[in-house]
Motif scaffolding. Structure first.
Motif, mmCIF file in Angstrom:
data_model
loop_
_atom_site.group_PDB
_atom_site.id
_atom_site.type_symbol
_atom_site.label_atom_id
_atom_site.label_comp_id
_atom_site.label_asym_id
_atom_site.label_seq_id
_atom_site.Cartn_x
_atom_site.Cartn_y
_atom_site.Cartn_z
ATOM 1 N N VAL A 289 -4.748 6.558 9.722
ATOM 2 C CA VAL A 289 -5.296 7.116 8.485
ATOM 3 C C VAL A 289 -4.190 7.453 7.553
ATOM 4 N N VAL A 290 -4.398 7.085 6.382
ATOM 5 C CA VAL A 290 -3.158 7.200 5.214
ATOM 6 C C VAL A 290 -3.962 8.030 4.142
ATOM 7 N N VAL A 291 -3.303 9.238 3.855
ATOM 8 C CA VAL A 291 -3.894 10.056 2.780
ATOM 9 C C VAL A 291 -2.865 10.028 1.685
ATOM 10 N N ASN A 292 -3.539 9.915 0.570
ATOM 11 C CA ASN A 292 -2.865 9.762 -0.760
ATOM 12 C C ASN A 292 -3.452 10.882 -1.517
ATOM 13 N N GLU A 293 -3.096 10.984 -2.797
ATOM 14 C CA GLU A 293 -3.500 11.881 -3.786
ATOM 15 C C GLU A 293 -4.961 11.649 -4.144
ATOM 16 N N ASP A 294 -5.365 10.593 -4.226
ATOM 17 C CA ASP A 294 -6.637 10.313 -4.694
ATOM 18 C C ASP A 294 -7.406 9.355 -4.039
ATOM 19 N N GLN A 295 -7.029 9.103 -2.796
ATOM 20 C CA GLN A 295 -7.835 8.358 -1.777
ATOM 21 C C GLN A 295 -7.316 8.559 -0.280
ATOM 22 N N TYR A 296 -8.148 8.187 0.524
ATOM 23 C CA TYR A 296 -7.649 8.040 1.935
ATOM 24 C C TYR A 296 -7.980 6.744 2.360
ATOM 25 N N GLN B 286 0.865 -1.320 -0.058
ATOM 26 C CA GLN B 286 -0.029 0.053 0.036
ATOM 27 C C GLN B 286 0.905 1.293 0.082
ATOM 28 N N GLN B 287 0.416 2.169 -0.800
ATOM 29 C CA GLN B 287 1.329 3.609 -0.870
ATOM 30 C C GLN B 287 0.732 4.244 0.372
ATOM 31 N N ALA B 288 1.551 4.879 0.890
ATOM 32 C CA ALA B 288 1.235 5.867 2.098
ATOM 33 C C ALA B 288 1.986 7.243 1.845
ATOM 34 N N ASP B 289 1.288 8.229 1.145
ATOM 35 C CA ASP B 289 1.946 9.526 1.294
ATOM 36 C C ASP B 289 2.216 10.002 2.415
ATOM 37 N N GLN B 290 0.897 9.879 3.445
ATOM 38 C CA GLN B 290 0.825 10.758 4.687
ATOM 39 C C GLN B 290 0.191 9.426 5.720
ATOM 40 N N LEU B 291 0.876 9.516 6.763
ATOM 41 C CA LEU B 291 0.532 8.257 7.812
ATOM 42 C C LEU B 291 0.223 8.990 9.053
ATOM 43 N N LEU B 292 -0.837 8.892 9.643
ATOM 44 C CA LEU B 292 -1.313 9.438 10.839
ATOM 45 C C LEU B 292 -1.850 7.894 11.867
ATOM 46 N N VAL B 293 -1.348 7.794 13.005
ATOM 47 C CA VAL B 293 -1.691 6.971 14.085
ATOM 48 C C VAL B 293 -1.996 7.543 15.435
ATOM 49 N N THR B 294 -3.393 7.603 15.703
ATOM 50 C CA THR B 294 -3.649 8.155 16.917
ATOM 51 C C THR B 294 -4.635 7.045 17.828
ATOM 52 N N ALA B 295 -4.964 7.853 19.085
ATOM 53 C CA ALA B 295 -5.558 7.058 19.994
ATOM 54 C C ALA B 295 -7.097 6.795 19.774
ATOM 55 N N THR B 296 -7.802 6.172 19.871
ATOM 56 C CA THR B 296 -9.282 6.121 19.830
ATOM 57 C C THR B 296 -9.772 6.353 21.175
ATOM 58 N N PRO B 297 -11.235 6.333 20.995
ATOM 59 C CA PRO B 297 -11.803 7.159 22.255
ATOM 60 C C PRO B 297 -11.653 6.118 23.542
ATOM 61 N N PHE B 298 -11.173 6.780 24.727
ATOM 62 C CA PHE B 298 -11.260 6.432 26.167
ATOM 63 C C PHE B 298 -10.358 5.152 26.186
ATOM 64 N N ASN B 299 -9.202 4.958 25.377
ATOM 65 C CA ASN B 299 -8.441 3.857 25.790
ATOM 66 C C ASN B 299 -7.064 4.185 24.987
ATOM 67 N N THR B 300 -6.045 3.539 25.325
ATOM 68 C CA THR B 300 -4.530 3.421 24.672
ATOM 69 C C THR B 300 -4.251 2.303 24.077
ATOM 70 N N LEU B 301 -5.108 1.262 23.990
ATOM 71 C CA LEU B 301 -4.786 -0.099 23.304
ATOM 72 C C LEU B 301 -5.390 0.025 21.950
ATOM 73 N N LEU B 302 -6.332 0.454 21.322
ATOM 74 C CA LEU B 302 -6.764 0.459 20.138
ATOM 75 C C LEU B 302 -6.491 1.949 19.315
ATOM 76 N N TRP B 303 -5.887 1.618 18.096
ATOM 77 C CA TRP B 303 -5.051 2.951 17.483
ATOM 78 C C TRP B 303 -5.807 3.116 16.217
ATOM 79 N N ARG B 304 -5.960 4.203 15.825
ATOM 80 C CA ARG B 304 -6.805 4.477 14.493
ATOM 81 C C ARG B 304 -5.570 5.077 13.539
#
Length: 336
Positions: free
Chosen positions: A213-220, A193-211
């Motif tokens: 987000v990959v942003v590319n030119e034509d999709q995320y 998978q291509q990943a121009d930009q990658l963000l990994v951040t905490a999900t609500p109320f915990n630090t076990l599950l991480w969201r």
């Protein structure tokens, strides 16, 4: 962070800073805690200032009131006012230290969330956001509250213990975020998978599950990684990005400001006659905290914020299941 967490942190830091006066009976624990709670709330009062439109209000929150430079400058003045009101001029030095620590820890704690805190004003307006803790996390706040309550009834070392536990939890979040980031990056590479930009951040109320987000030119892409997943392959959901629409509207002041504030993690989409711009960092598809109408019938307008969806009860059950690695179904597939 949320107001309760900032109040608890401010009170706990103040009690710790006034440890000697409290021990020497020059000050009561609740006096120190009350002062810390007030100053722990003070920086967030900037939300009462209107900047003309909701995107400006969003991006100008946590600006001068969260600047380490300005907070340091005003701390002696606030300390002077406090000692005047309390009638304890002999505690001026300790009060300066207490106020300074309360204000600075407020700004630094906010920086641990993904929102964006302009710590370096007036030298830089860069919005810092680590994203290692969600804006509300009971596992951070409860040790502070428990330590304070025990300090009221017993000894102040309980307050110190609460501060230590909450700080350890913050450090755990930073480590967990790095582990999740490394795993997500490896899985993206393994799957090609291509990943121009990658963000990994905490999900609500915990630090076990991480969201992630990959942003590319034509999709995320959006995916979730739980520390309990082990070697399970992540499931990704892709969303199209209209490059022509982005090129057409990228110079619009509202769009450009949100693109800057979100570090490029934003989405532009046409829904019927309305043009929407969304900050992809905060929320879980399809529920986003900050989405704005910036044009109607291709005519620019003053931004209007969309109300956060209320009918999202399914997301809480999904979150619990996903934290425990009991499901791999993306939330956006579950509620679409």
């Amino acid at each position: 962070m949320d107001s309760l967490s900032q109040i608890a942190l401010g009170a706990a830091v103040s009690v710790a800073a006034f440890h000697k006066p409290i021990r020497n009976k020059q000050m009561k624990v609740w006096h120190a805690a009350a002062a810390g709670a007030v100053f722990g709330t003070l920086p967030d009062l900037d939300v009462l200032i209107s900047h003309g439109d909701p995107i400006s209000d969003m991006t100008m929150h946590r600006t001068e009131s969260h600047s380490l430079f300005y907070l340091t400058l005003v701390s002696p003045l606030f300390a002077w006012l406090l000692v005047k009101l309390s009638g304890r001029p002999q505690l001026f030095k300790q009060t300066v230290l207490a106020v300074l620590l309360v204000l600075l820890t407020h700004a630094l704690l906010d920086t641990m969330t993904i929102y964006g805190t302009q710590l370096a004003l007036p030298f830089s307006d860069y919005p810092f956001g680590v994203g290692s803790i969600f804006i509300i996390d009971p596992l951070y706040t409860l040790p502070l509250l428990l330590g304070l309550l025990l300090a009221f009834w017993s000894k102040t070392y309980w307050n110190t213990a609460g501060l230590a536990l909450s700080t350890a939890y913050l450090l755990f979040g930073v480590v967990a975020q790095q582990l999740a980031y490394a795993e997500v990056k490896q899985q993206l590479a393994d799957s090609g998978q291509q990943a121009d930009q990658l963000l990994v951040t905490a999900t609500p109320f915990n630090t076990l599950l991480w969201r992630a987000v990959v942003v590319n030119e034509d999709q995320y892409l959006e995916g979730y990684y739980s520390l309990l997943d082990g070697s399970t392959q992540m499931q990704w959901r892709s969303f199209p990005r209209d490059t022509a629409l982005i090129e057409q509207w990228q110079d619009n002041p509202a769009v450009a400001r949100l693109a800057w504030f979100s570090h490029g993690f934003y989405q532009l989409e046409q829904k019927e006659d309305q043009l929407l711009v969304t900050d992809l960092r905060m929320g879980m598809a399809p529920f986003y905290s900050f989405s704005f109408v910036v044009a109607t019938n291709e005519q620019p307008q003053a931004p209007v914020q969309l109300e956060f969806p209320r009918d999202n009860a399914a997301s809480f059950d999904w979150l619990y299941q996903r934290v425990l690695a009991k499901t791999q179904i993306p939330l956006s597939d579950l509620v679409k």
